[in-house]
Design an enzyme around this catalytic site. Structure first.
Site, PDB file in Angstrom:
ATOM      1  CG  HIS A   1       2.017   1.157   0.636  1.00  0.00           C
ATOM      2  ND1 HIS A   1       1.004   0.245   0.905  1.00  0.00           N
ATOM      3  CD2 HIS A   1       3.102   0.559  -0.097  1.00  0.00           C
ATOM      4  CE1 HIS A   1       1.502  -0.864   0.325  1.00  0.00           C
ATOM      5  NE2 HIS A   1       2.314  -1.153  -0.442  1.00  0.00           N
ATOM      6  CB  VAL A  11      -3.780  -1.949   5.464  1.00  0.00           C
ATOM      7  CG1 VAL A  11      -4.028  -2.776   4.159  1.00  0.00           C
ATOM      8  CG2 VAL A  11      -5.134  -1.962   6.337  1.00  0.00           C
ATOM      9  CB  CYS A  12       0.852   0.418   4.093  1.00  0.00           C
ATOM     10  SG  CYS A  12      -0.390   1.510   3.402  1.00  0.00           S
ATOM     11  CB  THR A  13       2.750  -2.279   8.509  1.00  0.00           C
ATOM     12  OG1 THR A  13       2.841  -0.868   8.842  1.00  0.00           O
ATOM     13  CG2 THR A  13       3.643  -3.154   9.260  1.00  0.00           C
ATOM     14  CG  LEU A  70       5.739  -2.319   1.934  1.00  0.00           C
ATOM     15  CD1 LEU A  70       4.314  -1.531   1.696  1.00  0.00           C
ATOM     16  CD2 LEU A  70       6.684  -1.269   2.325  1.00  0.00           C
TER      17      LEU A  70
END
Length: 229
Positions: A38, A45-47, A50
């Protein structure tokens, strides 16, 4: 320099993670491992990604698959970010390690530099890649996503199932395949061999070419056979 791709060896780097220092090959061990990168912590979006990895972690564990995240911030930042990830995703715990790379050294050694994206200080960031690493420490499958598109975890599970089944048998999975549906027999297997290897039988598609290369067999029988014997 292009990023990691299918067939490449995963470099055996020593990395700092939220679970302490480790060598990549030691972490992979004899398992399949999903390495997903990331651009940075505290990004939208990454949150969600994950968090979804955390929600699916038991499904990956059932398949003997390990998870390993990667983001270009330090360990302290990762641990603070994890609080947001778990809070947003209904409390699913992030039990997998996340690699830290605040000096942007690992992304160069892993060839995972995004050619277009930079952070607020103008430094290069990791590409949003997902690599499935086999027990042989080679890249078996690779996805590369733009920043605007989140990953589909059901698709990641599907390809894990496909890779694991294909590695045990001389079969492949056709388009839109799902676990339990028929699989195709590898072209390297002759019809005589197929009769021995797949006693449940197989169906050959009737094609204009009259070639008998498209052969389907019942995948469910294969799974039951493994379980019993």
């Amino acid at each position: 320099m292009p990023g990691l791709t299918i067939g490449d060896d995963l470099p055996n780097l020593e990395v700092e993670t939220t679970h302490g220092k480790m060598k990549l090959h030691d972490y992979v061990g004899d398992s399949y491992t999903i390495l997903f990168s990331h651009p940075g912590d505290f990004t939208p979006v990454c949150t969600t990604e994950l968090g979804m990895m955390a929600a699916y972690s038991s499904k990956f564990a059932e398949r003997g698959v390990k998870l390993l995240g990667f983001s270009c911030d330090d360990v302290h930042s990762h641990k603070e970010w994890i609080k947001d990830i778990e809070s947003y995703n209904n409390g699913h715990k992030v039990t997998y390690p996340i690699i830290a790379d605040p000096k942007r050294e690992l992304i160069k050694e892993l060839n995972m530099v995004d050619p277009d994206e930079t952070d607020s200080s103008g430094q290069k960031v990791p590409s949003r890649a997902l690599h499935i690493v086999g027990p042989d420490k080679k890249i078996r499958l690779s996805f590369l996503y733009p920043a605007s598109t989140g990953r589909n975890m059901d698709e990641v599970l599907r390809v894990i199932d496909s890779l694991q089944k294909a590695s045990k048998h001389k079969i492949a999975t056709p388009a839109n395949w799902k676990p339990g549906e028929p699989v195709v027999i590898s072209p390297s297997v002759s019809n005589e061999q197929a009769k021995e290897m797949f006693p449940q039988g197989y169906d050959t598609a009737n094609l204009p070419s009259r070639k008998d290369y498209l052969r389907f067999t019942n995948a469910l029988y294969i799974y039951i056979y493994i379980y019993i014997y």
